[in-house]
Design an enzyme around this catalytic site. Sequence first.
Site, PDB file in Angstrom:
ATOM      1  N   THR A 376      -1.045   5.631   1.959  1.00 30.23           N
ATOM      2  CA  THR A 376      -0.773   4.267   1.572  1.00 30.23           C
ATOM      3  C   THR A 376      -1.792   3.443   0.831  1.00 30.23           C
ATOM      4  O   THR A 376      -2.811   3.806   1.225  1.00 30.23           O
ATOM      5  CB  THR A 376       0.167   3.748   2.753  1.00 30.23           C
ATOM      6  OG1 THR A 376       1.233   4.375   3.201  1.00 30.23           O
ATOM      7  CG2 THR A 376       0.426   2.206   2.316  1.00 30.23           C
ATOM      8  N   THR A 394       2.953   3.128  -1.623  1.00 28.35           N
ATOM      9  CA  THR A 394       2.760   4.253  -0.889  1.00 28.35           C
ATOM     10  C   THR A 394       3.545   5.535  -1.516  1.00 28.35           C
ATOM     11  O   THR A 394       4.537   5.588  -2.202  1.00 28.35           O
ATOM     12  CB  THR A 394       3.218   4.311   0.537  1.00 28.35           C
ATOM     13  OG1 THR A 394       2.618   5.544   1.415  1.00 28.35           O
ATOM     14  CG2 THR A 394       4.657   4.115   0.798  1.00 28.35           C
ATOM     15  N   LEU A 395       2.886   6.767  -1.126  1.00 32.82           N
ATOM     16  CA  LEU A 395       3.710   8.224  -1.471  1.00 32.82           C
ATOM     17  C   LEU A 395       3.894   8.518  -0.167  1.00 32.82           C
ATOM     18  O   LEU A 395       4.172   9.741   0.083  1.00 32.82           O
ATOM     19  CB  LEU A 395       2.420   8.978  -2.143  1.00 32.82           C
ATOM     20  CG  LEU A 395       2.180   8.791  -3.586  1.00 32.82           C
ATOM     21  CD1 LEU A 395       0.928   9.601  -4.092  1.00 32.82           C
ATOM     22  CD2 LEU A 395       3.365   9.078  -4.425  1.00 32.82           C
ATOM     23  N   SER A 447      10.048   1.567   7.114  1.00 27.60           N
ATOM     24  CA  SER A 447       8.816   1.371   6.777  1.00 27.60           C
ATOM     25  C   SER A 447       7.918   0.519   7.713  1.00 27.60           C
ATOM     26  O   SER A 447       8.562  -0.282   8.475  1.00 27.60           O
ATOM     27  CB  SER A 447       8.451   0.976   5.593  1.00 27.60           C
ATOM     28  OG  SER A 447       7.145   0.655   5.058  1.00 27.60           O
ATOM     29  N   SER A 448       6.717   0.895   7.871  1.00 24.08           N
ATOM     30  CA  SER A 448       5.864  -0.029   8.644  1.00 24.08           C
ATOM     31  C   SER A 448       4.911  -0.944   7.832  1.00 24.08           C
ATOM     32  O   SER A 448       3.952  -1.576   8.350  1.00 24.08           O
ATOM     33  CB  SER A 448       4.750   0.906   9.407  1.00 24.08           C
ATOM     34  OG  SER A 448       5.619   1.787  10.431  1.00 24.08           O
ATOM     35  N   GLY A 469       0.232   4.291   8.171  1.00 21.49           N
ATOM     36  CA  GLY A 469       1.666   4.668   8.794  1.00 21.49           C
ATOM     37  C   GLY A 469       1.783   3.799   9.845  1.00 21.49           C
ATOM     38  O   GLY A 469       1.881   2.376   9.585  1.00 21.49           O
TER      39      GLY A 469
HETATM   40  O1  DON Z   1       6.168   3.192   4.716  1.00 23.11           O
HETATM   41  C1  DON Z   1       5.753   3.612   5.824  1.00 23.11           C
HETATM   42  O2  DON Z   1       5.465   2.891   6.742  1.00 23.11           O
HETATM   43  C2  DON Z   1       4.821   4.769   5.732  1.00 23.11           C
HETATM   44  N1  DON Z   1       5.402   5.702   4.620  1.00 23.11           N
HETATM   45  C3  DON Z   1       3.221   4.510   5.280  1.00 23.11           C
HETATM   46  C4  DON Z   1       2.534   5.658   5.277  1.00 23.11           C
HETATM   47  C5  DON Z   1       0.976   5.407   5.254  1.00 23.11           C
HETATM   48  O3  DON Z   1       0.533   4.186   5.437  1.00 23.11           O
HETATM   49  C6  DON Z   1       0.004   6.595   5.110  1.00 23.11           C
HETATM   50  N2  DON Z   1      -1.284   6.184   5.220  1.00 23.11           N
HETATM   51  N3  DON Z   1      -2.198   6.405   5.894  1.00 23.11           N
END
Ligand code: DON
Length: 567
Positions: A376, A394-395, A447-448, A469
Amino acid sequence: MRLLYLLLFTLVISCKTNQEPKITSEIKPVFGVIEKNAMVVSARKEASKIGKDILQKGGNAFDAMVATEMALAVSYPYAGNLGGGGFMVYRKNNGETGAIDYREKAPLAASKDMYLDENGDPIPEKSQLGPLAVGVPGTIAGIFEVHKKFGTLSIKELLTPVVELAKKGYVITENQEKRLEHFRELFIETNKDTILYAKTIKANDTLKNPMLAKTLERIIENGKDEFYQGVTGEKLVAYIKSQGGIMTMEDLNKYEAKWRDPVQFSYKDLNIISMSPPSSGGVCLAQIMKMIEPYNLSEYGHNTLKSIQIITEAERRAYADRSFYLGDPDFVKIPIDTLISNEYLSERMKDFDMDKATLSSDLSYGSIPGYESSETTHYSIIDQFGNAISVTTTLNGAYGSKLYVPELGFFLNNEMDDFSAKPGTPNMFGLLGAEANAIEPEKRMLSSMTPTLVEKDGELWMSVGTPGGSTIITSVLQTILNVKEYGMTMQDAVNAPRFHHQWLPDVVIFEPNSFDKKILDSLKTKGYKTNEEESRVIGKVDGILVLPDGNLEGGADKRGDDAAVGF
Ligand code: DON
């Protein structure tokens, strides 16, 4: 001498920043880039600069958002995207606040058990890698919606510098070389072919993406419809289909970004404005901050035993609620008002004991009467007019599903893994979910992401957010506390070592070699399971703080190539 230094330090802190001058460290404060008018902080200096140039040309923060988001898609393909989604929280200079949700959705053909094998067990690769992991992308709808409502410059003016960047190329950093090397095999395996990013790419090479430049040129020409109804959409759907995916033109046609009311709550003299569901960010942040509000953290000190315990226990309780109550608000009823109310939260913390850890196995979600039942990127912008935005996009995983559309020049997300594939089974961030976050056609996955703005005494004070995440919420939390409670500068606040707890697994993770061994030992004695080994970065925070003299301090996390640029 030492006392004198501390006194001087107190003065520096209280003059330069507007937090309570409680000193918890003798280390000299480090300020980030300070500018008078406007600032963009993002994961890449090319993107921050393009955003800043738009502002300097007279554009506002929303114009800069459009350009910065697309510049990250070019220069930071790890997370910047056309094939993903995100959230933006804003505060205009007249105090008006709002948020937009351009989160991905499940395709119409998605189903609850689509990632389960014949025994009903989840197959993680299916929701994480390749065509079935891809949610319907929201980013292009998001930037066009923002532009329609608040933009002042034309899309052509905003995106032409981005097209130039894709054509002329950007310089690969050492971090990028390492990551590309790390994922090369997986790119080739997933795409059953080599792709632009699977070539041997070294630091200091200049990487051009002519196909992405062409896609962006068509978008300039034909607008949002180019992606959701036009040639780009058709190529995208044809490619996903050829790889065995389920997304259709109907999925793209039906996609809409949605304006949402952000979650707002007070913490002492701060007013926090953060993302509402389908992100859990704002609700969890509110829960944690309200649970810790009665404790005097600044008195206890930064990363001390007591502070870590209080924050950890609040996090444990918030994440337990997250896993049960939260999901897409268009599909499930979420008792937000109760979840963030003082009565409910003081009840939640009632069994907290400073002498010993609460066990996550003894703790579930709180009871609410009447309720039925990783990669993200973040950027913050404050413009010369006083408008502020906070955007996380984010992906999901690094380079998303690893599926790359060669003809279009971008990666596709693996956001479907953010759904709960099966209640009680963790996703790639170890997060558990329940029925509220089960897969349904057209539903948005929980999502977070926690793009957040903070007001102090009614005035704009901070824009902050991060990737990471499940650790996003706790990283944003610690950054706000670092400035508010521990008197740090914005730069020190984003650089400071972080820890994280998410209810389950019942372990507190700490950034390696950054915490006092004695504190970790005391935590173990009290029954906390700790882990310092996991090398995962906890957040990569970018933020902007409005200093008392009105100047802006950018905090760009030292953990990445992040850069603050302003004027
Ligand atoms: O929306 C979310 O919470 C996750 N898809 C975010 C992913 C993320 O932050 C990955 N990065 N390190």
